[in-house]
Design an enzyme around this catalytic site. Structure first.
Site, PDB file in Angstrom:
ATOM      1  N   HIS A 179     -13.656  -8.427 -10.934  1.00 18.81           N
ATOM      2  CA  HIS A 179     -14.312  -7.111 -10.900  1.00 18.81           C
ATOM      3  C   HIS A 179     -14.027  -6.474  -9.544  1.00 18.81           C
ATOM      4  O   HIS A 179     -13.502  -7.113  -8.643  1.00 18.81           O
ATOM      5  CB  HIS A 179     -15.828  -7.277 -11.073  1.00 18.81           C
ATOM      6  CG  HIS A 179     -16.236  -7.507 -12.491  1.00 18.81           C
ATOM      7  ND1 HIS A 179     -17.072  -6.668 -13.160  1.00 18.81           N
ATOM      8  CD2 HIS A 179     -15.899  -8.487 -13.368  1.00 18.81           C
ATOM      9  CE1 HIS A 179     -17.242  -7.116 -14.394  1.00 18.81           C
ATOM     10  NE2 HIS A 179     -16.552  -8.220 -14.548  1.00 18.81           N
ATOM     11  N   GLY A 180     -14.422  -5.210  -9.418  1.00 12.96           N
ATOM     12  CA  GLY A 180     -14.389  -4.560  -8.105  1.00 12.96           C
ATOM     13  C   GLY A 180     -13.016  -4.595  -7.452  1.00 12.96           C
ATOM     14  O   GLY A 180     -12.891  -4.852  -6.255  1.00 12.96           O
TER      15      GLY A 180
ATOM     16  N   ASP B 187     -19.133  -3.363 -20.115  1.00  9.92           N
ATOM     17  CA  ASP B 187     -19.050  -3.802 -18.722  1.00  9.92           C
ATOM     18  C   ASP B 187     -20.476  -4.065 -18.216  1.00  9.92           C
ATOM     19  O   ASP B 187     -21.346  -3.200 -18.341  1.00  9.92           O
ATOM     20  CB  ASP B 187     -18.384  -2.672 -17.918  1.00  9.92           C
ATOM     21  CG  ASP B 187     -17.882  -3.117 -16.568  1.00  9.92           C
ATOM     22  OD1 ASP B 187     -17.764  -4.334 -16.343  1.00  9.92           O
ATOM     23  OD2 ASP B 187     -17.575  -2.235 -15.737  1.00  9.92           O
TER      24      ASP B 187
ATOM     25  N   HIS C  85     -17.764  -4.142  -5.594  1.00  9.91           N
ATOM     26  CA  HIS C  85     -17.867  -2.881  -6.335  1.00  9.91           C
ATOM     27  C   HIS C  85     -17.906  -1.673  -5.391  1.00  9.91           C
ATOM     28  O   HIS C  85     -18.390  -1.773  -4.267  1.00  9.91           O
ATOM     29  CB  HIS C  85     -19.129  -2.872  -7.186  1.00  9.91           C
ATOM     30  CG  HIS C  85     -19.077  -3.821  -8.355  1.00  9.91           C
ATOM     31  ND1 HIS C  85     -20.032  -4.771  -8.593  1.00  9.91           N
ATOM     32  CD2 HIS C  85     -18.163  -3.967  -9.340  1.00  9.91           C
ATOM     33  CE1 HIS C  85     -19.720  -5.449  -9.693  1.00  9.91           C
ATOM     34  NE2 HIS C  85     -18.597  -4.989 -10.168  1.00  9.91           N
ATOM     35  N   GLY C  86     -17.403  -0.537  -5.877  1.00 11.50           N
ATOM     36  CA  GLY C  86     -17.549   0.712  -5.139  1.00 11.50           C
ATOM     37  C   GLY C  86     -16.365   1.036  -4.235  1.00 11.50           C
ATOM     38  O   GLY C  86     -15.342   0.354  -4.250  1.00 11.50           O
TER      39      GLY C  86
ATOM     40  N   SER D 131     -10.568  -2.138  -7.140  1.00  8.46           N
ATOM     41  CA  SER D 131      -9.893  -0.898  -6.749  1.00  8.46           C
ATOM     42  C   SER D 131      -9.289  -1.094  -5.369  1.00  8.46           C
ATOM     43  O   SER D 131      -9.840  -1.824  -4.538  1.00  8.46           O
ATOM     44  CB  SER D 131     -10.888   0.268  -6.718  1.00  8.46           C
ATOM     45  OG  SER D 131     -11.154   0.710  -8.035  1.00  8.46           O
TER      46      SER D 131
ATOM     47  N   ASN E 273     -10.483  -5.366 -13.119  1.00 10.60           N
ATOM     48  CA  ASN E 273     -11.303  -4.173 -13.368  1.00 10.60           C
ATOM     49  C   ASN E 273     -11.085  -3.127 -12.283  1.00 10.60           C
ATOM     50  O   ASN E 273     -11.250  -3.427 -11.095  1.00 10.60           O
ATOM     51  CB  ASN E 273     -12.787  -4.541 -13.361  1.00 10.60           C
ATOM     52  CG  ASN E 273     -13.182  -5.427 -14.523  1.00 10.60           C
ATOM     53  OD1 ASN E 273     -12.345  -5.872 -15.303  1.00 10.60           O
ATOM     54  ND2 ASN E 273     -14.475  -5.666 -14.641  1.00 10.60           N
TER      55      ASN E 273
HETATM   56 ZN   LIG Z   1     -18.078  -5.103 -12.239  1.00  9.36          ZN
END
Ligand SMILES: [Zn+2]
Length: 332
Positions: A234-235, A93, A191-192, A237, A277
């Protein structure tokens, strides 16, 4: 030099081909330790889902690269022992240098991401192409994920203040010049656990932050330019409010937590998005359970008694994601 095939792993080419034609996305779950890996494998075997195990460069430093590689080998054998031989890929990643990608490829990764998205366009193209040339020339074809556009937020060593959406007009040129197997794009994921600043959001009647919607218009434009090409988010969640509440109930502080609503990810999974992701949600689920055990059983000091419940919660969450968000259940 170890080929991923010796470890029982697969690359992502066939996984993505099936995901695009089937209208679902492959889960890409990060791991750094045994309990996370157990949860991922248990959930994906139970739901018969293919899976991409993700290792960041931070995870390699934290856990040791040899250990992680052999854990991936163990994951393949563990899945078989649990009764279902699901396809498992091992992906680096956010690789940031050619040397790191080469090192991972030579030590048994079946896929690598080279993230040149923070560099000027031409440098991103050149770096990505260099990694692709090396990965594709291996005896066993290793797949490569590139990135165009910048996600905001922090993920291990990857950090950006502001996002830049992917420019649809660049994708054809990038894909043609680099020969990547999949492309991570920026359409509003981040992200996060604090994916948006409160001022970017609205609030519902209970004061819960509602994030701005993903830019499906950009995704559609990209799909039109490169029809059938595997897209990665990505990111992604969703930052479940239930976990944030448990963490805060037992002494944690996670202000302004906000993620990507699951309905939006469900919609994306049905499109050319074929890899999603998810990392932060796993961190939240584990932290919630560990804090709960510590608060309710102050005399407990056996790590199995707090990591065990954390693992079981993580497994439950991943199984739900496979079934109800990604649509990957039953596709392994
Ligand atoms: Zn990522």
């Amino acid at each position: 030099m170890t080929s991923y095939k010796e470890l029982g792993l697969v690359n992502t080419v066939e996984l993505f081909r099936k995901a695009i034609s089937g209208g679902y996305a492959i889960p890409a779950y990060n791991f750094n330790n045994m309990e996370q890996l157990q949860a991922i494998i248990q959930a994906c075997v139970e739901t018969k889902s293919p899976v991409i195990l993700q290792v960041s460069s931070g995870a390699r430093k934290y856990a040791n690269q040899n250990l992680l590689r052999n854990m991936a080998r163990g994951a393949v054998e563990y899945a078989r022992e649990l009764g279902y031989d699901i396809p498992i890929a091992l992906n680096l990643d956010h690789g940031d240098t050619f040397e790191l990608c080469k090192d991972c490829i030579e030590s048994g990764f079946s896929s690598v991401m080279i993230d040149g998205s923070s560099k000027p366009y031409d440098e991103n193209v050149a770096l990505t192409r260099k990694v692709v040339d090396f990965a594709h020339s291996q005896k066993d074809y290793v797949s490569v994920e590139g990135e165009l556009g910048v996600l905001a937020g922090i993920e291990d060593e990857v950090e950006a203040e502001e996002s830049h959406y992917t420019e649809p007009k660049e994708v054809v040129d990038f894909v043609n010049k680099t020969k990547v197997d999949s492309l991570a794009i920026s359409i509003g994921t981040s992200h996060g656990r604090t994916k948006f600043k409160p001022e970017q959001c609205t609030r519902d009647a209970n004061g819960i932050l509602i994030p701005p919607p993903l830019r499906f218009d950009i995704l559609q434009e990209i799909e039109k330019k490169i029809p059938g090409f595997p897209i990665v988010l990505h990111g992604s969640s969703s930052v479940p409010i239930e976990y944030v509440k448990i963490i805060e109930q037992y002494g944690g502080k996670l202000p302004d937590s906000v993620g990507i609503p699951e309905e939006q990810l469900r919609k994306a999974a049905k499109s050319a998005v074929c890899k999603i992701n998810i990392d932060s949600d796993g961190r939240l689920a584990m932290t919630a359970m560990v804090r709960k055990v510590f608060a309710e059983q102050p005399g407990e000091f056996d790590p199995r008694k707090f990591l065990g419940p954390a693992r079981d919660e993580l497994k439950k969450m991943y199984a739900e994601k496979n079934k109800n968000v990604l649509g990957s259940a039953g596709q392994g």
